[in-house]
Design an enzyme around this catalytic site. Structure first.
Site, short mmCIF file in Angstrom:
data_model
loop_
_atom_site.label_atom_id
_atom_site.label_comp_id
_atom_site.label_asym_id
_atom_site.label_seq_id
_atom_site.Cartn_x
_atom_site.Cartn_y
_atom_site.Cartn_z
CE LYS A 1 -4.48 -5.40 0.72
NZ LYS A 1 -3.37 -5.05 1.73
CG ASN A 2 -3.99 -1.14 1.57
OD1 ASN A 2 -4.08 -2.22 2.05
ND2 ASN A 2 -3.30 -0.67 0.74
CB CYS B 1 3.97 -7.38 -0.16
SG CYS B 1 2.46 -8.22 -0.45
NE ARG C 1 5.65 -2.90 3.76
CZ ARG C 1 4.57 -3.11 3.29
NH1 ARG C 1 4.48 -4.25 2.89
NH2 ARG C 1 3.47 -2.49 3.24
CG ASP D 1 0.10 -0.73 -3.01
OD1 ASP D 1 1.12 -0.88 -2.73
OD2 ASP D 1 -0.95 -0.77 -2.11
NE ARG E 1 -1.39 -10.26 1.91
CZ ARG E 1 -0.41 -9.31 2.34
NH1 ARG E 1 1.01 -9.48 1.75
NH2 ARG E 1 -0.57 -8.18 2.54
C1 UD1 Z 1 0.55 1.14 3.21
C2 UD1 Z 1 -0.06 0.02 2.52
C3 UD1 Z 1 0.61 -0.40 1.07
C4 UD1 Z 1 1.14 0.49 0.26
C5 UD1 Z 1 2.01 1.66 1.03
C6 UD1 Z 1 2.40 2.97 0.39
C7 UD1 Z 1 -1.75 -1.23 3.98
C8 UD1 Z 1 -2.26 -2.11 4.78
N1 UD1 Z 1 -0.60 -1.08 3.24
O1 UD1 Z 1 1.86 0.31 3.54
O2 UD1 Z 1 -0.28 -1.36 0.49
O3 UD1 Z 1 2.23 0.07 -0.54
O4 UD1 Z 1 1.17 2.30 2.13
O5 UD1 Z 1 1.30 3.62 -0.40
O6 UD1 Z 1 -2.34 0.06 3.92
N2 UD1 Z 1 8.59 3.88 6.70
C9 UD1 Z 1 9.54 4.46 7.59
N3 UD1 Z 1 9.06 4.31 8.93
C10 UD1 Z 1 7.80 4.09 9.22
C11 UD1 Z 1 6.83 3.80 8.57
C12 UD1 Z 1 7.19 3.71 6.95
O7 UD1 Z 1 10.69 4.36 7.37
O8 UD1 Z 1 7.53 4.02 10.39
C13 UD1 Z 1 8.84 3.81 5.35
C14 UD1 Z 1 8.61 2.78 4.56
O9 UD1 Z 1 9.74 1.75 4.78
C15 UD1 Z 1 8.28 2.99 3.16
C16 UD1 Z 1 7.62 3.94 3.44
O10 UD1 Z 1 7.83 4.87 4.44
O11 UD1 Z 1 9.63 3.19 2.53
C17 UD1 Z 1 6.06 4.10 3.15
O12 UD1 Z 1 5.56 3.24 4.10
P1 UD1 Z 1 3.99 3.17 4.52
O13 UD1 Z 1 3.43 4.41 3.76
O14 UD1 Z 1 4.19 3.38 5.95
O15 UD1 Z 1 3.53 1.86 3.96
P2 UD1 Z 1 2.59 0.67 4.74
O16 UD1 Z 1 1.65 1.83 5.59
O17 UD1 Z 1 3.33 -0.10 5.38
#
Ligand code: UD1
Length: 430
Positions: A22-23, A117, A122, A305, A397
């Site tokens: 999915k991701n 989620c 985030r 995850d 989802r």
């Molecule tokens: C993606 C995955 C999710 C997985 C996560 C971590 C998808 C659709 N979702 O989520 O299933 O749990 O990676 O492997 O692929 N952060 C910041 N600033 C930013 C972006 C992120 O501070 O601009 C922080 C977030 O709050 C979090 C951490 O970085 O604490 C990791 O987030 P991130 O890797 O971006 O997760 P997602 O891409 O949202």
């Protein structure tokens, strides 16, 4: 409202076919809008998040044709809007991938702020920082993020946190910027690599994906491609832990064992036998599970995850275990539900201290989010008695035919609509 009715106690035994990731599918679908030519995608998971994204893409004029349950053809040659604000799109996190994709190609995009989620704050500051470094103006107004630029130019970007989403988004925009972009402290997840491979198959020039420095030499146009999405690491890991918790013997098929190393290592540590072959992994849990410690980390560390799934296993293991969640701040909300099933877990900040219990007992519970929902299903499959679980839409989802695949392994699980259905299920399963 649909619920899962589950009767626990059967070890899961057999083979299960793992679908596309999915991701990886979400950014690959979004990136398909970066060419006017036709894109053919295989091994697409048929899950709610990808459907929502496809609907949103259709709403801005992307032609989408499904040629089978797991294959889709996209053509974005006639996009008629750069504003993505459909109702469903706010509900999925990956809506923001359209920002990077459309900004890269059209130098302008407006997309509804993402949902996803509820597992803690985030932030999207690293996405915004990356787009700005490429020369875009970025603002948030009326619930939309707007990114716009006369031209995008390559830049040297150091990510303050390792972020899958920000790495992917910046990589997409930079693929069509002028000159070289270097992303440092990039995420190394398999889906980041899959997107880079996909973009390269469209004519992009991306090197280093899978390491923490990605170099992207911008190109002025991308062309059509045919691409097969990698298997879902988290779906596979979930079934591997389901085998462990139910004391079963399950072979996950169509996987890339390398992507599952951190999961395999922890399963061995807690006493499971794990056999790896080219594209499948067998997990046998014939002995009582042992306690351990685990901390979630960016890839190749143990995935956040998979945190609820390993917690469910450790809460039924001998001894005291410690699980530390280092990626998201609020990812232990499911512990209250697991406690209702008999688990003994104390959460302090981002750490769960787990005293293993002999067994779970069925209860009336609710899925708090996608992965925790799947983990609670695993607990229910190992529990004594019946469980009824609400909010299974979260699980849909990200898991295709979750209950059907579990049934194939001998699980007693059904989707029910009413209390009467649940009573019938109980009668049937004795
Ligand atoms: C993606 C995955 C999710 C997985 C996560 C971590 C998808 C659709 N979702 O989520 O299933 O749990 O990676 O492997 O692929 N952060 C910041 N600033 C930013 C972006 C992120 O501070 O601009 C922080 C977030 O709050 C979090 C951490 O970085 O604490 C990791 O987030 P991130 O890797 O971006 O997760 P997602 O891409 O949202």
């Amino acid at each position: 409202m649909e619920q899962y009715a589950i009767k626990g106690g059967n070890p899961l035994v057999g083979d299960v076919e793992i679908g596309g990731a999915k991701n990886a599918a979400l950014p690959i679908l979004a990136a398909s809008a970066m060419t006017d030519e036709t894109v053919y995608i295989e091994n697409m998971p048929d899950v709610r998040d990808t459907k929502v994204l496809l609907d949103a893409m259709q709403s801005i004029g992307v032609m989408i044709k499904s040629t089978g349950r797991h294959s889709v053809i996209l053509n974005a040659g006639n996009i008629n809007s750069l504003t993505v604000d459909s109702e469903g799109i706010k509900k999925i996190r990956a809506s923001y991938y359209l920002l990077g994709a459309l900004l890269g190609k059209y130098k302008h995009a407006e997309v509804a702020l993402p949902g996803g989620c509820d597992i803690g704050c985030r932030a999207i500051d690293q996405h915004i920082k990356g787009f700005r470094a490429l020369g875009a103006d970025v603002s948030i107004r009326h619930g939309l993020i707007r990114a716009t630029a006369e031209r995008l130019t390559g830049s040297h970007i150091y990510m303050d946190v390792v972020s899958v989403g920000a790495t992917i988004n910046v990589m997409m925009a930079a693929a069509m910027a002028e000159g070289m972009t270097i992303i440092e402290n990039a995420a190394k997840e398999p889906h980041v690599v899959d997107l880079a491979n996909f973009l390269n198959s469209m004519g992009a020039n991306i090197k280093g994906a899978g390491t923490d420095v990605i170099r992207i030499k911008g190109v002025s146009r991308l062309h059509g491609t045919e691409y097969t999405i990698i298997p879902d690491q988290i779906e596979a890991g979930t079934f591997m832990f389901a085998a462990a918790v139910t004391k079963g013997d399950v072979t996950v098929k169509n996987v890339i064992p390398k992507h599952l190393e951190s999961i395999t290592a922890k399963l061995r540590e807690i006493g499971c036998e794990v056999e790896e072959a080219d594209d499948c992994i067998r997990v046998v849990a014939s002995k009582p599970l042992r306690h351990t410690q685990v901390k979630t980390l960016p890839y190749p560390g143990f995935p956040t995850d998979m945190q609820p799934q390993i917690t469910v296993a450790l809460a039924m293991s001998r001894g005291t275990s410690i699980v530390t969640e280092s990626i998201f701040e609020n990812r232990f909300k499911y512990v209250d539900e697991l406690t209702r099933m008999g688990a003994n877990i104390k959460v302090e900040g981002n750490t769960a201290i787990i005293d293993g219990v002999e067994k779970y007992t069925g209860a009336s519970i609710s899925a708090p989010d996608l992965r925790a929902g799947a983990a609670l299903v695993i607990a229910a499959l190992a529990a004594e008695g019946d469980t009824i679980m609400d909010a299974i839409k979260y699980i849909e989802r990200g898991y295709e035919d979750f209950h059907v695949k579990l049934q194939g392994l001998g699980a007693q699980i059904e989707v029910v609509q009413t209390e009467k259905d649940f009573q019938k299920f109980k009668l049937k399963t004795g």
